[in-house]
Design a protein around this motif. Structure first.
Motif, PDB file in Angstrom:
ATOM      1  N   HIS A 208      87.806   2.799  49.756  1.00  0.00           N
ATOM      2  CA  HIS A 208      87.251   4.154  49.835  1.00  0.00           C
ATOM      3  C   HIS A 208      86.144   4.462  48.832  1.00  0.00           C
ATOM      4  O   HIS A 208      85.358   5.384  49.061  1.00  0.00           O
ATOM      5  CB  HIS A 208      88.376   5.186  49.662  1.00  0.00           C
ATOM      6  N   ARG A 209      86.075   3.717  47.717  1.00  0.00           N
ATOM      7  CA  ARG A 209      85.126   4.111  46.684  1.00  0.00           C
ATOM      8  C   ARG A 209      84.139   3.023  46.296  1.00  0.00           C
ATOM      9  O   ARG A 209      83.361   3.211  45.344  1.00  0.00           O
ATOM     10  CB  ARG A 209      85.887   4.575  45.435  1.00  0.00           C
ATOM     11  N   THR A 210      84.153   1.868  46.961  1.00  0.00           N
ATOM     12  CA  THR A 210      83.163   0.826  46.711  1.00  0.00           C
ATOM     13  C   THR A 210      82.577   0.357  48.042  1.00  0.00           C
ATOM     14  O   THR A 210      83.102   0.679  49.115  1.00  0.00           O
ATOM     15  CB  THR A 210      83.771  -0.388  45.983  1.00  0.00           C
ATOM     16  N   ASP A 211      81.502  -0.413  47.955  1.00  0.00           N
ATOM     17  CA  ASP A 211      80.888  -1.005  49.144  1.00  0.00           C
ATOM     18  C   ASP A 211      81.372  -2.424  49.399  1.00  0.00           C
ATOM     19  O   ASP A 211      80.848  -3.112  50.277  1.00  0.00           O
ATOM     20  CB  ASP A 211      79.357  -1.009  48.980  1.00  0.00           C
ATOM     21  N   ALA A 212      82.359  -2.871  48.633  1.00  0.00           N
ATOM     22  CA  ALA A 212      82.897  -4.220  48.829  1.00  0.00           C
ATOM     23  C   ALA A 212      83.667  -4.279  50.150  1.00  0.00           C
ATOM     24  O   ALA A 212      84.232  -3.270  50.596  1.00  0.00           O
ATOM     25  CB  ALA A 212      83.827  -4.590  47.672  1.00  0.00           C
ATOM     26  N   PRO A 213      83.719  -5.450  50.775  1.00  0.00           N
ATOM     27  CA  PRO A 213      84.470  -5.574  52.032  1.00  0.00           C
ATOM     28  C   PRO A 213      85.964  -5.369  51.800  1.00  0.00           C
ATOM     29  O   PRO A 213      86.517  -5.773  50.768  1.00  0.00           O
ATOM     30  CB  PRO A 213      84.172  -7.014  52.477  1.00  0.00           C
ATOM     31  N   GLY A 214      86.635  -4.736  52.763  1.00  0.00           N
ATOM     32  CA  GLY A 214      88.060  -4.474  52.634  1.00  0.00           C
ATOM     33  C   GLY A 214      88.895  -5.734  52.512  1.00  0.00           C
ATOM     34  O   GLY A 214      89.965  -5.719  51.902  1.00  0.00           O
ATOM     35  N   THR A 215      88.390  -6.844  53.082  1.00  0.00           N
ATOM     36  CA  THR A 215      89.135  -8.104  53.007  1.00  0.00           C
ATOM     37  C   THR A 215      89.232  -8.624  51.577  1.00  0.00           C
ATOM     38  O   THR A 215      90.056  -9.501  51.298  1.00  0.00           O
ATOM     39  CB  THR A 215      88.458  -9.166  53.882  1.00  0.00           C
ATOM     40  N   LEU A 216      88.411  -8.081  50.680  1.00  0.00           N
ATOM     41  CA  LEU A 216      88.483  -8.522  49.286  1.00  0.00           C
ATOM     42  C   LEU A 216      89.845  -8.200  48.680  1.00  0.00           C
ATOM     43  O   LEU A 216      90.307  -8.901  47.780  1.00  0.00           O
ATOM     44  CB  LEU A 216      87.368  -7.854  48.478  1.00  0.00           C
ATOM     45  N   THR A 217      90.491  -7.151  49.183  1.00  0.00           N
ATOM     46  CA  THR A 217      91.815  -6.787  48.669  1.00  0.00           C
ATOM     47  C   THR A 217      92.801  -7.932  48.822  1.00  0.00           C
ATOM     48  O   THR A 217      93.532  -8.280  47.880  1.00  0.00           O
ATOM     49  CB  THR A 217      92.350  -5.545  49.402  1.00  0.00           C
TER      50      THR A 217
ATOM     51  N   LEU B 236      83.555   0.636  36.603  1.00  0.00           N
ATOM     52  CA  LEU B 236      82.163   0.204  36.779  1.00  0.00           C
ATOM     53  C   LEU B 236      81.887  -0.327  38.175  1.00  0.00           C
ATOM     54  O   LEU B 236      80.740  -0.294  38.638  1.00  0.00           O
ATOM     55  CB  LEU B 236      81.825  -0.870  35.744  1.00  0.00           C
ATOM     56  N   SER B 237      82.939  -0.806  38.869  1.00  0.00           N
ATOM     57  CA  SER B 237      82.727  -1.433  40.182  1.00  0.00           C
ATOM     58  C   SER B 237      82.313  -0.442  41.258  1.00  0.00           C
ATOM     59  O   SER B 237      81.834  -0.843  42.317  1.00  0.00           O
ATOM     60  CB  SER B 237      84.001  -2.158  40.626  1.00  0.00           C
ATOM     61  N   GLY B 238      82.487   0.846  41.004  1.00  0.00           N
ATOM     62  CA  GLY B 238      82.175   1.831  42.037  1.00  0.00           C
ATOM     63  C   GLY B 238      80.795   2.435  41.936  1.00  0.00           C
ATOM     64  O   GLY B 238      80.494   3.387  42.653  1.00  0.00           O
ATOM     65  N   SER B 239      79.943   1.883  41.060  1.00  0.00           N
ATOM     66  CA  SER B 239      78.644   2.516  40.816  1.00  0.00           C
ATOM     67  C   SER B 239      77.456   1.714  41.336  1.00  0.00           C
ATOM     68  O   SER B 239      76.333   1.905  40.875  1.00  0.00           O
ATOM     69  CB  SER B 239      78.468   2.751  39.306  1.00  0.00           C
ATOM     70  N   GLY B 240      77.678   0.822  42.294  1.00  0.00           N
ATOM     71  CA  GLY B 240      76.575   0.025  42.823  1.00  0.00           C
ATOM     72  C   GLY B 240      76.842  -0.430  44.232  1.00  0.00           C
ATOM     73  O   GLY B 240      77.748   0.061  44.916  1.00  0.00           O
ATOM     74  N   ASP B 241      76.054  -1.423  44.692  1.00  0.00           N
ATOM     75  CA  ASP B 241      76.195  -1.927  46.048  1.00  0.00           C
ATOM     76  C   ASP B 241      77.351  -2.920  46.125  1.00  0.00           C
ATOM     77  O   ASP B 241      78.123  -3.086  45.161  1.00  0.00           O
ATOM     78  CB  ASP B 241      74.888  -2.570  46.514  1.00  0.00           C
TER      79      ASP B 241
END
Length: 434
Positions: free
Chosen positions: A260-269, A317-322
């Motif tokens: 919900h708060r980053t642009d990382a792919p959900g599969t990263l979880t 910090l992970s939520g402040s970029g692409d």
């Protein structure tokens, strides 16, 4: 301290080489391997059941998520309330028989689990399962201490690695039942788990401490509340519970944050969760060095507080970029979080073993289990509110909480001067020392 089962054949020091670390994962022959088999079987059944039960009751039985959450909260509360009485039972009867009885009771409970058809029945069965499973924690801790004495912390580190292996295997097997989604598939899952629990009961019965090594049962009912009067031990319990908030960060905060708060792919979880499991399996034994003393355990909790605080800052910090920016911070955040987890686990059980006076191990283990109950009750809601509503500020709030708890543990336990433990007869009159 009673003589350890391994005192005549001490375990080798933890290795720091990759091959040596692999060898350290294998428990020694005899009781250690039987305990490892017990933990593997129990965690296999736990992973098999927990991964599939919520889906079954919501999709197949038609329970709402609210009904399921209510019943599971009742089960958690019942387990929480029973942890202290179970610990006192262990001191009076020894931990082995109550532990085996709990596993034996879980067998029929899991057999009837898929056939409950209303929320009230579900809550009753879930509560009984919760009592047995939560009570098993202090009983296993007391039994491990009775079996291995001074080596208990190292053996427990091996058991944690074994638990993660078994749980992961059970979760993978549960995927087959989830793919089917039928009642018959869930009946197979619960029947398999019932058989596993009955097997655990047989193993537990055979884990008999050597003659003369099991502490004498507590004789006086007046001393049955010694642990809750021991302010130092309660401080260790509370600080361990706060630092154990790493678990809802890992299981709730991190997945929600990534989606919900980053642009990382959900599969990263899934990838990060798998990485956490691998690191715990291979590093927990090495990460437990020093947990055999109060001072060493205090240092581990300081390390846990610092590492967990740093991990939360990296998550912020992970939520402040692409997407690439997020991944570059999320991966090291997970690694640092896991290192903090290893230190927290080892430091906590180190204090749980080192602080109790002779003859009160079960009671103290029961009180220490309240730390896990505290985390389970408050942790998910607190982590969700902080991270989802406050974002980076919430992560930094968690970072401050971890850091303060770690530093407080350092102040309370790293300045300890080793002294003999207080005799059982004066457990209420003196604070137990290392």
């Amino acid at each position: 301290m009673p003589k350890s089962l391994l005192s005549k054949n001490p375990l080798p020091k933890t290795s720091v080489t990759p091959l040596g670390m692999l060898r350290d994962l294998v428990p020694g022959p005899g009781a250690a391997r039987r305990v490892a088999f017990l933990m593997f079987a129990q965690s296999l059944g736990t992973g098999l059941f927990l991964t599939s039960s919520a889906v079954f009751f919501t999709r197949t039985e038609g329970f709402s998520t609210g009904q399921l959450a209510f019943a599971m909260s009742v089960a958690g509360l019942c387990g929480f309330l029973c942890s202290m009485p179970v610990g006192r039972i262990a001191d009076r009867l020894g931990p082995r028989t109550p532990l085996a009885a709990g596993y034996a009771l879980l067998g029929p409970l899991f057999l009837i689990y898929p056939f409950v058809d209303d929320v009230a029945e579900f809550a009753v069965v879930a509560a009984l399962i919760g009592i047995c499973e939560t009570g098993a924690g202090p009983l296993r801790g007391a039994l491990i201490h009775a079996l291995f004495g001074a080596d208990a912390s190292r053996v427990r580190a091996q058991m944690r690695s074994v638990f993660n292996l078994g749980f992961t295997g059970g979760a993978a097997m549960a995927g087959l039942a989830l793919a089917s989604g039928s009642r018959s598939a869930f009946v197979v899952v619960t029947s398999a788990n019932a058989a596993i629990q009955l097997g655990c009961a047989v193993i537990a019965v055979r884990l008999r401490p050597p003659a003369g090594t099991e502490p004498a049962p507590a004789a006086s009912a007046k001393r049955s509340w010694a642990a809750v009067k021991d302010r130092r031990f309660l401080l260790a319990t509370g600080l361990s519970g706060v630092l154990e908030f790493y678990l809802p960060v890992l299981t709730v905060g991190m997945p929600l944050w990534i989606v919900h708060r980053t642009d990382a792919p959900g599969t990263l979880t899934a990838a990060l969760t798998a990485l956490n499991t691998v690191l715990v399996v291979f590093l927990q034994v090495a990460g437990s060095n020093g947990s055999d003393t109060v001072r060493g355990s205090g240092r581990l909790l300081v390390r846990a507080g610092v590492l967990l605080s740093a991990a939360c800052a990296l998550f912020a910090l992970s939520g402040s970029g692409d997407a690439l920016w997020s991944v570059l911070f999320l991966v090291p955040a997970l690694v640092v979080l896991t290192l903090g987890e290893l230190a927290q686990a080892a430091g906590s059980w180190g204090l749980a073993f080192a602080l109790p006076p002779p003859g009160r191990m079960g009671e103290y283990q029961g009180v220490f289990a309240l730390a896990r109950g505290f985390q389970q009750f408050l942790g998910p809601a607190l982590v969700t509110v902080l991270t989802m509503r406050l974002g980076a500020i919430g992560w930094l709030t968690l970072a401050a909480l971890f850091l303060v708890a770690g530093l407080a543990a350092g102040r309370a336990f790293t300045r300890d001067t080793p002294t003999p433990p207080a005799p059982a007869a004066s457990a209420d009159a003196a604070t137990p020392k290392e």
